[in-house]
Structures are given as structure tokens and as C-alpha cells.
Design a protein around this motif. Structure first.
Motif, PDB file in Angstrom:
ATOM      1  N   SER A  76      23.574 -63.816  13.603  1.00 27.77           N
ATOM      2  CA  SER A  76      25.029 -63.719  13.513  1.00 27.77           C
ATOM      3  C   SER A  76      25.586 -64.786  12.580  1.00 27.77           C
ATOM      4  CB  SER A  76      25.661 -63.882  14.900  1.00 27.77           C
ATOM      5  OG  SER A  76      25.573 -65.235  15.328  1.00 27.77           O
ATOM      6  N   THR A  77      24.797 -65.801  12.278  1.00 28.25           N
ATOM      7  CA  THR A  77      25.137 -66.977  11.453  1.00 28.25           C
ATOM      8  C   THR A  77      26.306 -67.767  12.030  1.00 28.25           C
ATOM      9  OG1 THR A  77      26.685 -65.959   9.859  1.00 28.25           O
ATOM     10  CG2 THR A  77      24.322 -65.772   9.382  1.00 28.25           C
ATOM     11  N   SER A  78      26.619 -67.558  13.298  1.00 29.15           N
ATOM     12  CA  SER A  78      27.651 -68.367  13.930  1.00 29.15           C
ATOM     13  C   SER A  78      27.110 -69.093  15.159  1.00 29.15           C
ATOM     14  CB  SER A  78      28.845 -67.495  14.340  1.00 29.15           C
ATOM     15  OG  SER A  78      28.453 -66.443  15.189  1.00 29.15           O
ATOM     16  N   ASP A  79      25.788 -69.084  15.293  1.00 29.52           N
ATOM     17  CA  ASP A  79      25.131 -69.728  16.424  1.00 29.52           C
ATOM     18  C   ASP A  79      23.808 -70.327  15.988  1.00 29.52           C
ATOM     19  OD1 ASP A  79      26.311 -70.022  18.867  1.00 29.52           O
ATOM     20  OD2 ASP A  79      25.665 -68.100  19.675  1.00 29.52           O
ATOM     21  N   THR A  80      23.522 -71.536  16.444  1.00 28.27           N
ATOM     22  CA  THR A  80      22.194 -72.127  16.274  1.00 28.27           C
ATOM     23  C   THR A  80      21.830 -72.815  17.582  1.00 28.27           C
ATOM     24  OG1 THR A  80      22.900 -74.333  15.523  1.00 28.27           O
ATOM     25  CG2 THR A  80      22.699 -72.605  13.835  1.00 28.27           C
ATOM     26  N   ILE A  81      20.568 -73.192  17.722  1.00 30.07           N
ATOM     27  CA  ILE A  81      20.155 -73.895  18.938  1.00 30.07           C
ATOM     28  C   ILE A  81      20.701 -75.320  18.954  1.00 30.07           C
ATOM     29  CG2 ILE A  81      18.088 -72.495  19.236  1.00 30.07           C
ATOM     30  CD1 ILE A  81      16.448 -74.796  18.075  1.00 30.07           C
ATOM     31  N   ASP A  82      21.179 -75.815  17.803  1.00 24.18           N
ATOM     32  CA  ASP A  82      21.745 -77.158  17.764  1.00 24.18           C
ATOM     33  C   ASP A  82      23.154 -77.204  18.339  1.00 24.18           C
ATOM     34  OD1 ASP A  82      19.517 -78.324  16.632  1.00 24.18           O
ATOM     35  OD2 ASP A  82      20.184 -77.970  14.587  1.00 24.18           O
ATOM     36  N   THR A 246      31.546 -49.006  11.832  1.00 27.34           N
ATOM     37  CA  THR A 246      32.618 -49.883  12.276  1.00 27.34           C
ATOM     38  C   THR A 246      32.325 -51.368  12.073  1.00 27.34           C
ATOM     39  OG1 THR A 246      31.685 -49.669  14.499  1.00 27.34           O
ATOM     40  CG2 THR A 246      33.551 -48.260  13.946  1.00 27.34           C
ATOM     41  N   SER A 247      31.061 -51.743  11.995  1.00 27.86           N
ATOM     42  CA  SER A 247      30.719 -53.151  11.822  1.00 27.86           C
ATOM     43  C   SER A 247      30.645 -53.561  10.354  1.00 27.86           C
ATOM     44  CB  SER A 247      29.373 -53.456  12.489  1.00 27.86           C
ATOM     45  OG  SER A 247      29.401 -53.156  13.856  1.00 27.86           O
ATOM     46  N   PHE A 248      30.810 -52.594   9.452  1.00 28.48           N
ATOM     47  CA  PHE A 248      30.554 -52.902   8.042  1.00 28.48           C
ATOM     48  C   PHE A 248      31.572 -52.283   7.090  1.00 28.48           C
ATOM     49  CE2 PHE A 248      27.282 -53.144   4.463  1.00 28.48           C
ATOM     50  CZ  PHE A 248      27.228 -54.524   4.477  1.00 28.48           C
ATOM     51  N   ASN A 249      32.404 -51.364   7.575  1.00 29.58           N
ATOM     52  CA  ASN A 249      33.313 -50.689   6.654  1.00 29.58           C
ATOM     53  C   ASN A 249      34.296 -51.651   5.997  1.00 29.58           C
ATOM     54  OD1 ASN A 249      35.154 -51.109   8.762  1.00 29.58           O
ATOM     55  ND2 ASN A 249      35.084 -48.976   9.454  1.00 29.58           N
ATOM     56  N   CYS A 250      34.662 -52.701   6.723  1.00 27.95           N
ATOM     57  CA  CYS A 250      35.582 -53.691   6.164  1.00 27.95           C
ATOM     58  C   CYS A 250      34.976 -54.371   4.936  1.00 27.95           C
ATOM     59  CB  CYS A 250      35.928 -54.731   7.224  1.00 27.95           C
ATOM     60  SG  CYS A 250      37.031 -56.028   6.654  1.00 27.95           S
ATOM     61  N   HIS A 251      33.675 -54.578   4.961  1.00 27.98           N
ATOM     62  CA  HIS A 251      33.037 -55.246   3.830  1.00 27.98           C
ATOM     63  C   HIS A 251      33.015 -54.347   2.599  1.00 27.98           C
ATOM     64  CE1 HIS A 251      30.597 -58.169   1.778  1.00 27.98           C
ATOM     65  NE2 HIS A 251      29.650 -57.283   1.553  1.00 27.98           N
ATOM     66  N   LEU A 252      32.843 -53.050   2.791  1.00 26.22           N
ATOM     67  CA  LEU A 252      32.921 -52.138   1.652  1.00 26.22           C
ATOM     68  C   LEU A 252      34.342 -52.112   1.084  1.00 26.22           C
ATOM     69  CD1 LEU A 252      30.111 -51.327   2.768  1.00 26.22           C
ATOM     70  CD2 LEU A 252      30.603 -49.008   1.993  1.00 26.22           C
ATOM     71  N   LEU A 253      35.335 -52.226   1.959  1.00 27.28           N
ATOM     72  CA  LEU A 253      36.715 -52.317   1.490  1.00 27.28           C
ATOM     73  C   LEU A 253      36.942 -53.616   0.719  1.00 27.28           C
ATOM     74  CD1 LEU A 253      38.345 -50.844   4.673  1.00 27.28           C
ATOM     75  CD2 LEU A 253      38.677 -49.919   2.364  1.00 27.28           C
ATOM     76  N   SER A 284      38.203 -58.359  15.409  1.00 31.39           N
ATOM     77  CA  SER A 284      36.794 -58.661  15.681  1.00 31.39           C
ATOM     78  C   SER A 284      36.465 -60.153  15.684  1.00 31.39           C
ATOM     79  CB  SER A 284      35.909 -57.976  14.643  1.00 31.39           C
ATOM     80  OG  SER A 284      36.025 -58.614  13.371  1.00 31.39           O
ATOM     81  N   HIS A 285      37.202 -60.939  14.895  1.00 27.29           N
ATOM     82  CA  HIS A 285      36.869 -62.357  14.689  1.00 27.29           C
ATOM     83  C   HIS A 285      35.423 -62.526  14.203  1.00 27.29           C
ATOM     84  CE1 HIS A 285      40.287 -64.556  17.006  1.00 27.29           C
ATOM     85  NE2 HIS A 285      40.709 -63.382  16.566  1.00 27.29           N
ATOM     86  N   SER A 286      34.861 -61.510  13.588  1.00 30.03           N
ATOM     87  CA  SER A 286      33.470 -61.588  13.138  1.00 30.03           C
ATOM     88  C   SER A 286      33.356 -62.536  11.953  1.00 30.03           C
ATOM     89  CB  SER A 286      32.949 -60.206  12.731  1.00 30.03           C
ATOM     90  OG  SER A 286      33.497 -59.812  11.483  1.00 30.03           O
ATOM     91  N   MET A 287      32.187 -63.138  11.801  1.00 35.33           N
ATOM     92  CA  MET A 287      31.983 -64.067  10.698  1.00 35.33           C
ATOM     93  C   MET A 287      32.044 -63.346   9.356  1.00 35.33           C
ATOM     94  SD  MET A 287      31.766 -67.169   9.860  1.00 35.33           S
ATOM     95  CE  MET A 287      31.547 -67.920  11.472  1.00 35.33           C
ATOM     96  N   LEU A 288      31.561 -62.114   9.306  1.00 38.93           N
ATOM     97  CA  LEU A 288      31.640 -61.349   8.061  1.00 38.93           C
ATOM     98  C   LEU A 288      33.099 -61.158   7.657  1.00 38.93           C
ATOM     99  CD1 LEU A 288      30.403 -59.674   5.778  1.00 38.93           C
ATOM    100  CD2 LEU A 288      30.344 -57.710   7.348  1.00 38.93           C
ATOM    101  N   ALA A 289      33.958 -60.812   8.602  1.00 40.87           N
ATOM    102  CA  ALA A 289      35.376 -60.624   8.295  1.00 40.87           C
ATOM    103  C   ALA A 289      36.023 -61.933   7.862  1.00 40.87           C
ATOM    104  CB  ALA A 289      36.098 -60.046   9.508  1.00 40.87           C
ATOM    105  N   ASP A 331      30.185 -72.440   5.993  1.00 41.11           N
ATOM    106  CA  ASP A 331      30.964 -73.674   5.900  1.00 41.11           C
ATOM    107  C   ASP A 331      31.900 -73.657   4.695  1.00 41.11           C
ATOM    108  OD1 ASP A 331      29.986 -75.157   8.160  1.00 41.11           O
ATOM    109  OD2 ASP A 331      28.117 -75.437   7.087  1.00 41.11           O
ATOM    110  N   THR A 332      31.397 -73.183   3.569  1.00 45.00           N
ATOM    111  CA  THR A 332      32.234 -73.161   2.371  1.00 45.00           C
ATOM    112  C   THR A 332      33.453 -72.271   2.571  1.00 45.00           C
ATOM    113  OG1 THR A 332      30.946 -71.347   1.371  1.00 45.00           O
ATOM    114  CG2 THR A 332      30.268 -73.598   0.848  1.00 45.00           C
ATOM    115  N   HIS A 333      33.286 -71.182   3.315  1.00 47.49           N
ATOM    116  CA  HIS A 333      34.397 -70.263   3.538  1.00 47.49           C
ATOM    117  C   HIS A 333      35.357 -70.789   4.609  1.00 47.49           C
ATOM    118  CE1 HIS A 333      31.714 -67.718   1.218  1.00 47.49           C
ATOM    119  NE2 HIS A 333      32.726 -66.904   1.022  1.00 47.49           N
TER     120      HIS A 333
END
Length: 465
Positions: A76-82, A246-253, A284-289, A331-333
Motif C-alpha cells: 500500500s506504500t502507506s505502512d511499514t513495520i517501522d 474502482t481502485s484505478f479509474n481515477c489514475h487513468l483520469l 478513499s483517502h488512498s495514497m494513489l489519489a 514523501d515528495t508528494h
């Protein structure tokens, strides 16, 4: 359960034996995998969230079920074990479960790879998944893991090579054959093999018109080759096929918005943002969005477009992730959201937090952060302070290393544009020469690029005396 999901017998018949005796667990594992690669929620199994709960309930001791669940958290790139002790506990529990269970060598390699990935040994984990695919080329789970890991480390040639090696063992009637074609086409497009990308994506679509990864790869092809109008038309005329993802259409837009931005149709870009990207972000608050929203608004501002109060909402949604430091690309975003919302103190605090997090540590994330991520972030902060010369001096030396922070060529292009704009705005004559050189370089790669023409016009207008 619906009949098209594989049970224990079917998995074993295909040479991919699972260490569970529960047919329900085997089927729902297949359902989760299918939804994951196709980026959609299947209502027949209650969607992804319910599917994961059903998978856990069907057989809590099913190792590959745990591999799936833990792996999705990591990717998900929003979680690590740290930063998430609960995720660390889940990884440790998975290792213990595997040790006491009678699992296959293939399943053990999956566990080993997840453990390596969780420890920040991303390349080593990818090698482990490659080993699985070499022996079990129809292991879709392993292929999806490599697909995810190569995005994080910015190595599209790996997924290109892995899928090329696996495809001879696949036939067109196998479920998700077109997914492989889609991610292979992406690998081709990202490594400038454009004819192969076009051919491969269309081969996948000939089998399955709904394959979103083929559509997505064509977006990258059109972007990399400067086919803006064709890219817009290709998405508009096929919307019925990819909007269901539904999890990816926003990215194509988001890709569609970039095509319009190239043409300086800023009203259309903002329309897409307001009607789709912002809505997905808030829902969604998704990291991709979050990445799509921050990148698009930042690019618009570099084009001189007034954003209004849009940054405020983006910042509030991104704020909980500012100190996560799970993925340098993220982080950059997150930093862009701080700067866009005019929160300079928060931005500087975030950069200091990032520096302290990565200092004196080993592992891919930390090393990439110190070498590349921090100079990028410091450059953005300097530019926000009006110190464009320092911004150029920070980011220019690492521009060939930026690929290592992950993402695609199209996503990382925001950093190329940032460098050019900073060089244009710098008071140093050598930076103005650099800007001209970078613009010529950009035009050589994509001849028909109105955005590049606008950059040159801006340079000439500011520095011709």
C-alpha cells in the motif's frame, strides 16, 4: 462462493498446491488475488475488504492467505513495520506460522520474500519472487508482487523481463492472461520500446477489453510519444471498460488530465480534478489519489494556473501521512501538499523529520531517502522560499537518480518540470543555460510537445534583453 474461483483441487492441478484443506479459503484467496490484479471490487464476494475478512475466517492458519494480507499492507506504500507495530507483529506471526506449518517450498519462498521486503530488503525480495516465477511461471501472486516491487524501486525492466520469461507458459484462455500483457506493455513503454508496448497492449485488449492495465499502458505510451489527442480519444471512447475499475479509474483520469494540460486546456484539467480526482481523494483517502491530486495541482501551478483553495482540502487529507516516511516517492508528494497549502513551517518540519528518520540507517528506503529524496524535498522547499538557485543546485546533481525513488516516467516528470522551472526562475546565468539545455533535451525525446514550447517561450521572455 461462485464457481469460477479455484478450489484446492484446481490449484493443485495447475501445479500451485496450497497448504490449506479449506476449499472456501482456496477460492476466496483466488478472489482476492483476482480483485487485486484487476483493481476492482467484486460484489459476488463483497468486494476486497470483505474478501480479506472472509479469507481470514475461512482458515486462519492458511499461510498464503496471510502472505496475501500482509503483502497488501506492505504494498500500500502507506505502512511499514517501522511505523506500524501491528504490521511488524503480523510479519513475525507469518514467519512463525510458516515454520510450524507443513507448507510447500513455493509457499516458503513467498514467506521469505515478504519477510525480506518488510525488512527493507526490496531487491532481495524481488529476486526471491523471480525465483518462484522461474519455477512456477503461472504463479500470478508472485508476478503481482514483482509488479509492485518494481514500481517502488523504479525498475520497469524487471517486470518486463519477468513477464517475458513467464508468458510462454500461459495461454490466452487462462484467467488474467491480459493482465500479464498489460504490465508487460507497461515495462516496454517505460523502457522506450514503444512499438512492442503498443503491440502487446493491443494483444491483451483483443482477449479482454476490460483489462485496465492494458489501457493504463497505452496512457504511458501516448504520453511518452507525445500522442496527446490520441490519448484523450482512446480513454474517452473506452470509458465503459475502465471506469468499472474502482481502485484505478481515477489514475487513468489523471493521465487524461495530463494530456489536456499538455494542450493548455486548463479548464478541462480542473474539471477532471474537481469532478473525479478530488472526489476519489475525499472518498478513499488512498495514497494513489493523494499522489495524483498533489502532482496535478503542483503541475498546474508551475503552468501559472490559479488553484484557489483546492490545496487546503488536499493538505488536510495528506496531513496524517506527513511523517509516515514509508516510501520516498510518497514523501515528495506529501511535501507538495504542505507547500501548496502555504504551510512552510510544516514543510520544513517534515523535511527535518525525514532526515532524522533516514540518518545512519541501512536498507533501500533509507539510503534512497538520504541520497535522492532529501535533496528533492530540500529543493522544493527552497523554491517555495523563492531561492530558485539553491533549488537547482540541490536537485540537478541527483536528476539521474530520481528513478530510484519509484513511480513511473509520467509520475516522475513532475521533478523534470520542477528543475526546468527552477532553472528558468534562477538568477544565475549558468542555470538559464541549463534550462535551455534541458528544454532542448525534452523536445528531442518528444517532438510534438506544446508544454515544452511554453517553457522555451517563458525562458526567452524572462531572460532576453
Amino acid at each position: 462462493m461462485t464457481s469460477h474461483w479455484r478450489d484446492c483441487t484446481e490449484w493443485q492441478r495447475q501445479g500451485l498446491k496450497l497448504s490449506t484443506t479449506s476449499n472456501e479459503a482456496a477460492r476466496i484467496y483466488d478472489a482476492v488475488l483476482s480483485q487485486r490484479v484487476s483493481m476492482y471490487d467484486d460484489p459476488s464476494v463483497g468486494g476486497m475488504e470483505q474478501s480479506l475478512k472472509t479469507l481470514q475466517a475461512a482458515d486462519p492458519q492458511f499461510v498464503m492467505g496471510q502472505v496475501m494480507s500482509v503483502g497488501m499492507s506492505l504494498f500500500s506504500t502507506s505502512d511499514t513495520i517501522d511505523n506500524n507495530p501491528e504490521l511488524r507483529d503480523k510479519v513475525n506471526a507469518l514467519v512463525v506460522l510458516a515454520d510450524k506449518s507443513d507448507i510447500t517450498p513455493r509457499e516458503q519462498k513467498h514467506v521469505d520474500a515478504i519477510n525480506l521486503y518488510a525488512d527493507g530488503k526490496l531487491h532481495e525480495a524481488t529476486v526471491k519472487w523471480e525465483e518462484i516465477i522461474a519455477e512456477y511461471p503461472t504463479d500470478l501472486h508472485a508476478i503481482k508482487q514483482v509488479h509492485g516491487s518494481t514500481f517502488v524501486v523504479g525498475r520497469p525492466q524487471i517486470i518486463r523481463n519477468v513477464v517475458n520469461s513467464a508468458l510462454p507458459s500461459w495461454t490466452t484462455d487462462m484467467k488474467h492472461y491480459s493482465f500479464l500483457k498489460g504490465i508487460l506493455a507497461f515495462g516496454f513503454a517505460e523502457t522506450s520500446l514503444f512499438p512492442q508496448a503498443n503491440k502487446t497492449a493491443k494483444e491483451g485488449l483483443a482477449v479482454d477489453q476490460d483489462e485496465v492495465w492494458c489501457r493504463h499502458s497505452l496512457c504511458h505510451l501516448h504520453d511518452n510519444t507525445g500522442q496527446w489527442d490520441y490519448g484523450i480519444d482512446a480513454l474517452q471512447t473506452t470509458e465503459a471498460h475502465w471506469m468499472k475499475c474502482t481502485s484505478f479509474n481515477c489514475h487513468l483520469l489523471w493521465h487524461q488530465a495530463l494530456f489536456y494540460m499538455e494542450k493548455a486546456d486548463y479548464d478541462k484539467v480542473l474539471e477532471i480534478y474537481d469532478n473525479h480526482i478530488e472526489k476519489t481523494l475525499k472518498d478513499s483517502h488512498s495514497m494513489l489519489a493523494k499522489r495524483d491530486a498533489t502532482s496535478l495541482l503542483y503541475r498546474l501551478e508551475m503552468e501559472g494556473v490559479k488553484i484557489g483553495d483546492r490545496w487546503e482540502d488536499v493538505y488536510e487529507i495528506c496531513r496524517p501521512n506527513i511523517d509516515d516516511h514509508c516510501f520516498v516517492f510518497n514523501d515528495t508528494h506529501m511535501l507538495m501538499s504542505c507547500l501548496g497549502a502555504k504551510k512552510p513551517d510544516v514543510a520544513k518540519k517534515m523535511v527535518n523529520s525525514l532526515r532524522n528518520w533516514a540518518r545512519d540507517k541501512s536498507g533501500y528506503y533509507y539510503q534512497t531517502c538520504m541520497k535522492t529524496g532529501l535533496p528533492i524535498c530540500e529543493a522544493f522547499v527552497a523554491a517555495a522560499d523563492g531561492d530558485f538557485a539553491t533549488a537547482v543546485d540541490l536537485i540537478h546533481p541527483v536528476r539521474y537518480d530520481i528513478i530510484n525513488i519509484g513511480g513511473s516516467n509520467a509520475q516522475r516528470d513532475v521533478f523534470n518540470l520542477f528543475l526546468i522551472n527552477a532553472a528558468i526562475n534562477s538568477s544565475k546565468p549558468e542555470h538559464q543555460h541549463l534550462a535551455k539545455s534541458l528544454i532542448h533535451e525534452r523536445r528531442a525525446l518528444k517532438e510534438d510537445t506544446p508544454l515544452t514550447d511554453r517553457l522555451m517561450s517563458r525562458l526567452m521572455a524572462q531572460h532576453t534583453h
